[in-house]
Write a protein that holds these residues in place. Structure first.
Motif, PDB file in Angstrom:
ATOM      1  N   TRP A 181       0.920  -1.061   0.123  1.00  8.69           N
ATOM      2  CA  TRP A 181      -0.014  -0.203   0.093  1.00  8.69           C
ATOM      3  C   TRP A 181       0.836   1.374   0.247  1.00  8.69           C
ATOM      4  O   TRP A 181       1.542   1.562   0.984  1.00  8.69           O
ATOM      5  N   TRP A 211      -6.675  -2.460  -5.493  1.00  8.51           N
ATOM      6  CA  TRP A 211      -7.869  -2.950  -4.608  1.00  8.51           C
ATOM      7  C   TRP A 211      -8.448  -2.047  -3.816  1.00  8.51           C
ATOM      8  O   TRP A 211      -7.734  -1.756  -2.696  1.00  8.51           O
ATOM      9  N   TYR A 212      -9.682  -1.315  -4.052  1.00  6.92           N
ATOM     10  CA  TYR A 212     -10.110  -0.465  -3.440  1.00  6.92           C
ATOM     11  C   TYR A 212     -11.030  -0.835  -2.283  1.00  6.92           C
ATOM     12  O   TYR A 212     -11.471  -1.940  -2.264  1.00  6.92           O
ATOM     13  N   SER A 213     -10.959  -0.188  -1.127  1.00  2.00           N
ATOM     14  CA  SER A 213     -11.742  -0.560   0.285  1.00  2.00           C
ATOM     15  C   SER A 213     -12.965   0.313  -0.275  1.00  2.00           C
ATOM     16  O   SER A 213     -13.228   1.043  -0.982  1.00  2.00           O
ATOM     17  N   GLN A 214     -13.990  -0.158   0.747  1.00  2.00           N
ATOM     18  CA  GLN A 214     -15.415   0.410   0.823  1.00  2.00           C
ATOM     19  C   GLN A 214     -15.544   2.020   1.053  1.00  2.00           C
ATOM     20  O   GLN A 214     -16.449   2.570   0.763  1.00  2.00           O
ATOM     21  N   ASP A 247     -14.546  -5.785  -1.695  1.00  2.00           N
ATOM     22  CA  ASP A 247     -13.864  -4.539  -1.071  1.00  2.00           C
ATOM     23  C   ASP A 247     -12.335  -5.090  -0.281  1.00  2.00           C
ATOM     24  O   ASP A 247     -12.558  -5.933   0.413  1.00  2.00           O
ATOM     25  N   CYS A 248     -11.451  -4.240  -0.334  1.00  2.00           N
ATOM     26  CA  CYS A 248     -10.223  -4.517   0.213  1.00  2.00           C
ATOM     27  C   CYS A 248     -10.850  -4.238   1.927  1.00  2.00           C
ATOM     28  O   CYS A 248     -11.212  -3.254   2.213  1.00  2.00           O
ATOM     29  N   PRO A 249     -10.315  -5.404   2.725  1.00  2.00           N
ATOM     30  CA  PRO A 249     -10.901  -5.355   3.954  1.00  2.00           C
ATOM     31  C   PRO A 249     -10.063  -4.288   4.969  1.00  2.00           C
ATOM     32  O   PRO A 249     -10.393  -4.042   5.856  1.00  2.00           O
ATOM     33  N   TRP A 250      -8.929  -3.709   4.264  1.00  2.00           N
ATOM     34  CA  TRP A 250      -8.235  -2.802   5.127  1.00  2.00           C
ATOM     35  C   TRP A 250      -8.547  -1.404   4.404  1.00  2.00           C
ATOM     36  O   TRP A 250      -8.501  -1.268   3.281  1.00  2.00           O
ATOM     37  N   ASN A 251      -9.030  -0.444   5.353  1.00  2.00           N
ATOM     38  CA  ASN A 251      -9.801   0.808   4.972  1.00  2.00           C
ATOM     39  C   ASN A 251      -8.786   2.049   4.990  1.00  2.00           C
ATOM     40  O   ASN A 251      -8.846   2.960   4.376  1.00  2.00           O
ATOM     41  N   SER A 252      -7.466   1.734   5.036  1.00  2.00           N
ATOM     42  CA  SER A 252      -6.393   2.754   5.373  1.00  2.00           C
ATOM     43  C   SER A 252      -4.995   2.100   5.119  1.00  2.00           C
ATOM     44  O   SER A 252      -4.897   1.039   5.426  1.00  2.00           O
TER      45      SER A 252
END
Length: 250
Positions: free
Chosen positions: A45, A61-64, A96-101
């Protein structure tokens, strides 16, 4: 027809001819370009970005929480691998990517889930190469639809000229993965794109086949420099790395 072997599985993609040694070499080069050829680099990332970059091609891969204009390719990769009968880790099967940041991602870098994902990506390098090849095969008709009939001949001529050499195949595969086909209208700054279509358009006519990859790199440099000049935010920091990458094309 291309056939890439990977531990008991035979992946076939019709169209562009690519020998197994060529496929392995190209996959290794793309892995080095995106990840430094490291295992850790398969799950990244980047600082200043709002999405995870996974696999040898640093598939987005985008997060929500936030999505952007760049084409999301990791879910498509997972669908491609699963369609070949390969077991996919549960965490990679989510939309969605499970990591948001980036902070969450880095905090989880040594977690069992991340390690499983990393090992999975390492085991499927040949399939990831095949996925990129498939994208390249599908790129030409997508590009031709975008240009006037009078310009289609130039695009096809430059595309097929590059395919005449292993180095040209690598340049096309790497660039389509690196900056896309150039057909996504969202991927524009001041109306100008930076994908493979724009590079093929920028290439000069009647270049000898022996100089095709050099001309492709020159045209790509022009297109990427224009992108930086047109960018709404300062992207100058990326340009040197992009240029170093283009030097591997010739």
């Amino acid at each position: 027809m291309v056939s890439i072997e990977t531990k008991g599985h035979n992946i076939r993609t019709s169209g562009i001819r690519l020998s197994e040694p060529e496929a392995k070499k190209i996959g290794a080069k793309i892995w080095k370009n995106e990840c430094g050829g490291t295992l850790e680099g398969l799950t990244s990332w980047n600082k200043g970005e709002y999405f995870a970059s996974l696999g040898i091609g640093h598939f987005i891969w985008y997060s929500q929480v936030k999505e952007g204009p760049f084409e999301e390719s990791f879910p498509k990769l997972i669908q491609f691998i699963a369609s070949r009968g390969i077991r996919v880790p549960k965490i990679a099967r989510t939309a969605d990517c499970p990591w948001n940041s980036r902070a969450e991602f880095i905090q989880s870098k040594d977690s069992p889930q991340m390690n499983e994902l990393r090992q999975f990506l390492h085991r499927t390098i040949s399939l990831q190469t095949s996925f990129i090849l498939t994208r390249l095969e599908q790129a030409l008709p997508k590009m031709l639809i975008q240009v006037p009939v009078n310009d289609q001949k130039k695009i096809k001529r430059n595309f097929y000229k590059l395919l005449q050499s292993p180095q040209g195949k690598y340049a096309l595969m790497d660039y389509v993965n690196f900056k896309g086909e150039g057909t996504n209208k969202k991927e524009r700054y001041k109306g100008k794109g930076w994908g493979m279509l724009q590079v093929l358009e920028e290439m000069r006519l009647n270049i000898p086949s022996s100089q095709a990859t050099l001309e492709f790199a020159r045209a790509a440099d022009h297109v990427l420099t224009r992108r930086v000049q047109n960018a709404p935010n300062d992207e100058t920091k990326w340009l040197m790395g992009w240029r170093n990458r283009l030097k591997t094309y010739y």
